[in-house]
Design an enzyme around this catalytic site. Structure first.
Site, PDB file in Angstrom:
ATOM      1  N   SER A 235       3.618   2.162  -1.830  1.00  0.00           N
ATOM      2  CA  SER A 235       3.310   2.540  -3.210  1.00  0.00           C
ATOM      3  C   SER A 235       3.873   1.534  -4.211  1.00  0.00           C
ATOM      4  O   SER A 235       4.808   0.790  -3.910  1.00  0.00           O
ATOM      5  CB  SER A 235       3.923   3.910  -3.494  1.00  0.00           C
ATOM      6  OG  SER A 235       5.330   3.827  -3.366  1.00  0.00           O
ATOM      7  N   GLY A 238       7.609   2.354  -4.834  1.00  0.00           N
ATOM      8  CA  GLY A 238       8.504   1.866  -3.784  1.00  0.00           C
ATOM      9  C   GLY A 238       8.618   0.357  -3.809  1.00  0.00           C
ATOM     10  O   GLY A 238       9.721  -0.215  -3.753  1.00  0.00           O
ATOM     11  N   GLY A 239       7.481  -0.313  -3.897  1.00  0.00           N
ATOM     12  CA  GLY A 239       7.471  -1.786  -3.884  1.00  0.00           C
ATOM     13  C   GLY A 239       8.249  -2.355  -5.053  1.00  0.00           C
ATOM     14  O   GLY A 239       9.031  -3.291  -4.913  1.00  0.00           O
ATOM     15  N   GLU A 258       2.861  -5.393  -1.038  1.00  0.00           N
ATOM     16  CA  GLU A 258       1.433  -5.098  -1.182  1.00  0.00           C
ATOM     17  C   GLU A 258       1.359  -3.640  -1.577  1.00  0.00           C
ATOM     18  O   GLU A 258       1.733  -2.760  -0.797  1.00  0.00           O
ATOM     19  CB  GLU A 258       0.704  -5.333   0.148  1.00  0.00           C
ATOM     20  CG  GLU A 258       0.846  -6.745   0.698  1.00  0.00           C
ATOM     21  CD  GLU A 258      -0.039  -7.752  -0.009  1.00  0.00           C
ATOM     22  OE1 GLU A 258      -1.079  -7.354  -0.553  1.00  0.00           O
ATOM     23  OE2 GLU A 258       0.317  -8.932  -0.024  1.00  0.00           O
ATOM     24  N   CYS A 295      -5.797   1.428   0.928  1.00  0.00           N
ATOM     25  CA  CYS A 295      -5.443   0.671  -0.269  1.00  0.00           C
ATOM     26  C   CYS A 295      -6.687   0.025  -0.868  1.00  0.00           C
ATOM     27  O   CYS A 295      -6.677  -0.377  -2.029  1.00  0.00           O
ATOM     28  CB  CYS A 295      -4.408  -0.385   0.069  1.00  0.00           C
ATOM     29  SG  CYS A 295      -4.839  -1.302   1.539  1.00  0.00           S
ATOM     30  N   GLU A 386      -4.350   3.854  -9.671  1.00  0.00           N
ATOM     31  CA  GLU A 386      -4.586   4.428  -8.353  1.00  0.00           C
ATOM     32  C   GLU A 386      -4.114   5.884  -8.277  1.00  0.00           C
ATOM     33  O   GLU A 386      -2.979   6.191  -8.640  1.00  0.00           O
ATOM     34  CB  GLU A 386      -3.854   3.629  -7.275  1.00  0.00           C
ATOM     35  CG  GLU A 386      -4.133   4.168  -5.867  1.00  0.00           C
ATOM     36  CD  GLU A 386      -3.262   3.512  -4.776  1.00  0.00           C
ATOM     37  OE1 GLU A 386      -3.824   3.023  -3.810  1.00  0.00           O
ATOM     38  OE2 GLU A 386      -2.028   3.523  -4.926  1.00  0.00           O
TER      39      GLU A 386
HETATM   40  P1  NAP Z   1       5.709   4.502   0.129  1.00  0.00           P
HETATM   41  O1  NAP Z   1       5.971   5.931  -0.137  1.00  0.00           O
HETATM   42  O2  NAP Z   1       5.981   3.533  -0.956  1.00  0.00           O
HETATM   43  O3  NAP Z   1       6.545   4.160   1.442  1.00  0.00           O
HETATM   44  C1  NAP Z   1       6.569   2.878   2.042  1.00  0.00           C
HETATM   45  C2  NAP Z   1       7.954   2.615   2.646  1.00  0.00           C
HETATM   46  O4  NAP Z   1       8.849   2.216   1.613  1.00  0.00           O
HETATM   47  C3  NAP Z   1       8.616   3.807   3.320  1.00  0.00           C
HETATM   48  O5  NAP Z   1       9.369   3.357   4.432  1.00  0.00           O
HETATM   49  C4  NAP Z   1       9.519   4.343   2.241  1.00  0.00           C
HETATM   50  O6  NAP Z   1      10.612   5.022   2.813  1.00  0.00           O
HETATM   51  C5  NAP Z   1       9.982   3.066   1.573  1.00  0.00           C
HETATM   52  N1  NAP Z   1      10.352   3.277   0.175  1.00  0.00           N
HETATM   53  C6  NAP Z   1       9.562   3.803  -0.796  1.00  0.00           C
HETATM   54  N2  NAP Z   1      10.219   3.837  -1.969  1.00  0.00           N
HETATM   55  C7  NAP Z   1      11.451   3.305  -1.730  1.00  0.00           C
HETATM   56  C8  NAP Z   1      12.592   3.055  -2.549  1.00  0.00           C
HETATM   57  N3  NAP Z   1      12.604   3.360  -3.842  1.00  0.00           N
HETATM   58  N4  NAP Z   1      13.679   2.509  -1.970  1.00  0.00           N
HETATM   59  C9  NAP Z   1      13.678   2.200  -0.659  1.00  0.00           C
HETATM   60  N5  NAP Z   1      12.640   2.417   0.165  1.00  0.00           N
HETATM   61  C10 NAP Z   1      11.542   2.956  -0.358  1.00  0.00           C
HETATM   62  O7  NAP Z   1       4.182   4.270   0.520  1.00  0.00           O
HETATM   63  P2  NAP Z   1       3.191   5.238   1.334  1.00  0.00           P
HETATM   64  O8  NAP Z   1       2.978   6.448   0.479  1.00  0.00           O
HETATM   65  O9  NAP Z   1       3.616   5.384   2.693  1.00  0.00           O
HETATM   66  O10 NAP Z   1       1.832   4.422   1.386  1.00  0.00           O
HETATM   67  C11 NAP Z   1       0.736   4.720   0.565  1.00  0.00           C
HETATM   68  C12 NAP Z   1       0.586   3.638  -0.503  1.00  0.00           C
HETATM   69  O11 NAP Z   1       0.515   2.371   0.133  1.00  0.00           O
HETATM   70  C13 NAP Z   1      -0.685   3.738  -1.339  1.00  0.00           C
HETATM   71  O12 NAP Z   1      -0.370   3.498  -2.676  1.00  0.00           O
HETATM   72  C14 NAP Z   1      -1.561   2.617  -0.802  1.00  0.00           C
HETATM   73  O13 NAP Z   1      -2.509   2.129  -1.703  1.00  0.00           O
HETATM   74  C15 NAP Z   1      -0.539   1.610  -0.421  1.00  0.00           C
HETATM   75  N6  NAP Z   1      -1.009   0.681   0.595  1.00  0.00           N
HETATM   76  C16 NAP Z   1      -1.181  -0.629   0.245  1.00  0.00           C
HETATM   77  C17 NAP Z   1      -1.661  -1.540   1.172  1.00  0.00           C
HETATM   78  C18 NAP Z   1      -1.838  -2.978   0.799  1.00  0.00           C
HETATM   79  O14 NAP Z   1      -2.013  -3.791   1.656  1.00  0.00           O
HETATM   80  N7  NAP Z   1      -1.782  -3.315  -0.460  1.00  0.00           N
HETATM   81  C19 NAP Z   1      -1.962  -1.109   2.468  1.00  0.00           C
HETATM   82  C20 NAP Z   1      -1.770   0.222   2.801  1.00  0.00           C
HETATM   83  C21 NAP Z   1      -1.271   1.106   1.840  1.00  0.00           C
HETATM   84  P3  NAP Z   1      11.045   6.475   2.290  1.00  0.00           P
HETATM   85  O15 NAP Z   1       9.829   7.340   2.359  1.00  0.00           O
HETATM   86  O16 NAP Z   1      12.142   6.853   3.230  1.00  0.00           O
HETATM   87  O17 NAP Z   1      11.523   6.277   0.887  1.00  0.00           O
END
Ligand code: NAP
Length: 518
Positions: A235, A238-239, A258, A295, A386
């Protein structure tokens, strides 16, 4: 850190959750402690001293062995991934093929060897007024890399996904933060990589995985001084948090994040006249594919006001109403989708065009199409952000100029698509030019879902789609994120890496005195 099925649950343990039922799945996973994270990072730093010197052929064997080991897990991996993600088995079978295919593509790329971008300026001892020294440059690995996978690709963007494959290919050890939405899948794949490390005689510490449900685990990886770069898929929130943490370090490091994208699609008038009905159906299929959890999911479509645009919207509304809700990856993602759609439906100038019938079960996402005007979007950019899931906003523009204004107003995205006939497309060269500045991949007459893993793919775009628009997380160019150029001046041949030796023993492409040679 490890899966200990016999262990009783305590506050430091967690289980995978079946998103179809909300029930916990077998196996307990340990939340990594700060010491465990530090140990993994320190071992990676020691492993780097040896792993960085492995030849392309040795690293290629290693990547292929990882692919073999993942395949050898067999159905257990697919079944666990299905139970943890709710994704259907055929989709996961394809994703496993993508994951192993990606590892093998990098192996092939390493054996070919020219990726190091070797550049040689031979010495000119007699040059006046000053002689030129012998200069030889190539890409060298950065150091240990922290990898974060996303929940929506439990295999291809996770423990052995593109970030891991490209960083290992570059010569960098890995510390992966397993995604808490699929800890069992992560464990199976992590163990497969560790078996490959042993089988190929790679140094201890070349790969480590830590699991956890709290952001503290991921933050500890990014903040550890041994980590020299981060690959993240997930997300925007997170990123961005990890990017900011990396920038605050005494030694800032690159974070290749990403993140989300709305992947706008523009439908031009003539093609709507010719194929509007079929396109409406195809658009809804693309929006609802995999419960919209890609994504590259098309979250916004822009059309010019016309009877054909009205027909398109009516047909799309009918198609989405007839579509079925599907299990989303986690309850958190389902809630975020419902909240995001709730905000959109109550925003000024937005109406609901059509919505599937909700199912009364655990983590279902209900497909929905919304409609708004170009004016409303231009006044409120949040309408183009998004909302991860099976929803999309159709934007009606009053003519060409408004359509271009919407394009100009867009933030960075991974992709943009234009649908048009061969006759009308040249009249929209200006639209393509605007979009080229907004995205990393431009499509004509296609749908953005489906990302080829290949040499020419670009999966990245200007912020907020990614934190660095010069990079891609898919395809062989992904390796470039984890390497840096080093120039060797006046080195004796025997001390040079093989890639730069006078005789070119690896027979790679090199830029010698300005000319590409092999
Ligand atoms: P996410 O919630 O951001 O989680 C991704 C990873 O990052 C998890 O291991 C999460 O661990 C960690 N994380 C998130 N916030 C953090 C923080 N503040 N500090 C430290 N670690 C953190 O993403 P998701 O919900 O799994 O994935 C869905 C998103 O990914 C959608 O927005 C989608 O569009 C995007 N995506 C993008 C691509 C691309 O190539 N651009 C590909 C696939 C998906 P924790 O849950 O333990 O915090």
């Amino acid at each position: 850190m490890t899966n200990t099925p016999e262990k009783t649950m305590n506050t430091d343990s967690f289980q995978g959750i079946d998103p179809a039922t909300g029930q916990p799945l077998p196996g307990f996973f340990q939340e990594a402690t700060a010491d465990e994270v530090a140990q993994a990072c320190e071992k990676a730093a020691i492993a780097f001293l040896e792993y960085r010197k492995k030849s392309g052929a040795e690293k290629a064997d290693f990547l292929e062995k990882i692919a073999d080991e993942i395949e050898a897990i067999g159905d257990e991996l697919l079944q666990r991934a299905q139970a943890e993600s709710g994704l259907p088995l055929p989709r996961l079978t394809g994703e496993r093929g993508r994951t192993t295919g990606q590892l093998r593509l990098f192996a092939e790329y390493l054996r070919e060897g020219s990726w190091v971008n070797a550049r040689i300026d031979t010495a000119l001892p007699d040059r006046q007024p000053l002689p030129r020294p012998d200069l030889r440059q190539m890409l060298r690995p950065l150091g240990p890399v922290g990898v974060f996978g996303a929940s929506n690709f439990p295999l291809a963007f996770s423990v052995a996904g593109g970030d891991t494959a490209s960083a290992l290919a570059a010569g960098c050890p890995i510390v992966v933060k397993g995604h808490p939405a699929h800890p069992g899948t992560s464990q199976l794949v992590g163990d497969a990589i560790l078996r490959a490390v042993t089988a190929c005689g790679m140094p201890d510490g070349t790969f480590a995985m830590v699991q956890g449900r709290t952001t503290a685990v991921g933050m500890a990886i990014v903040e550890h001084p041994a980590i020299k770069a981060v690959g993240f898929t997930g997300s925007l929130r997170g990123g961005r948090a990890l990017f900011d943490a990396a920038a605050r370090r005494p030694e800032p490091i690159p974070v290749y994040a990403e993140m989300g994208s709305t992947n706008p699609v523009f439908f031009l008038p003539q093609i709507l006249k010719e194929r509007g009905s079929a396109l409406a159906q195809n658009y809804v299929s693309s929006v609802t594919l995999g419960a919209g959890q890609f994504c590259t999911n098309p979250g916004v479509a822009v059309l010019q006001q016309s009877p054909e645009a009205d027909t398109f919207m009516e047909e799309a509304a009918t198609a989405v109403t007839a579509s079925k809700p599907a299990t989303m990856l986690t309850q958190g993602i389902q809630r975020a989708f419902a909240e995001g759609i709730g905000k959109l439906t109550t925003a000024e100038g937005v109406q609901t065009l059509g919505q599937a019938t909700a199912a009364d079960s655990f983590a279902n996402g209900t497909p929905i199409l919304l409609k708004t005007t170009a004016e409303a979007l231009l006044a409120n950019q949040a309408l183009a952000e998004e909302v991860f899931g099976p929803g999309s906003v159709l934007v009606e523009a009053k003519g060409r100029e408004q359509l271009l204004a919407v394009a100009r107003s867009l933030e960075g995205h991974l992709t943009a698509t234009v649908w048009g006939t061969n006759e009308e497309l040249p009249d929209y060269a200006d639209l393509l030019e605007i979009l080229e500045q907004k995205v990393g991949r431009l499509l004509i007459n296609g749908f953005p879902t489906g990302v080829e893993v290949s040499h020419a793919m670009q999966h990245g775009g200007p912020y907020p789609a990614t934190s660095d628009s010069r990079s891609t997380s898919v395809g062989t160019n992904a390796i470039l994120r984890f390497a840096r150029p080093v120039c060797y001046q006046n080195f004796p041949d025997a001390l040079l890496p093989d890639e730069l030796k006078v005789a070119n023993p690896l027979n790679i492409q090199r830029l010698v005195d300005g000319k590409w040679t092999s």
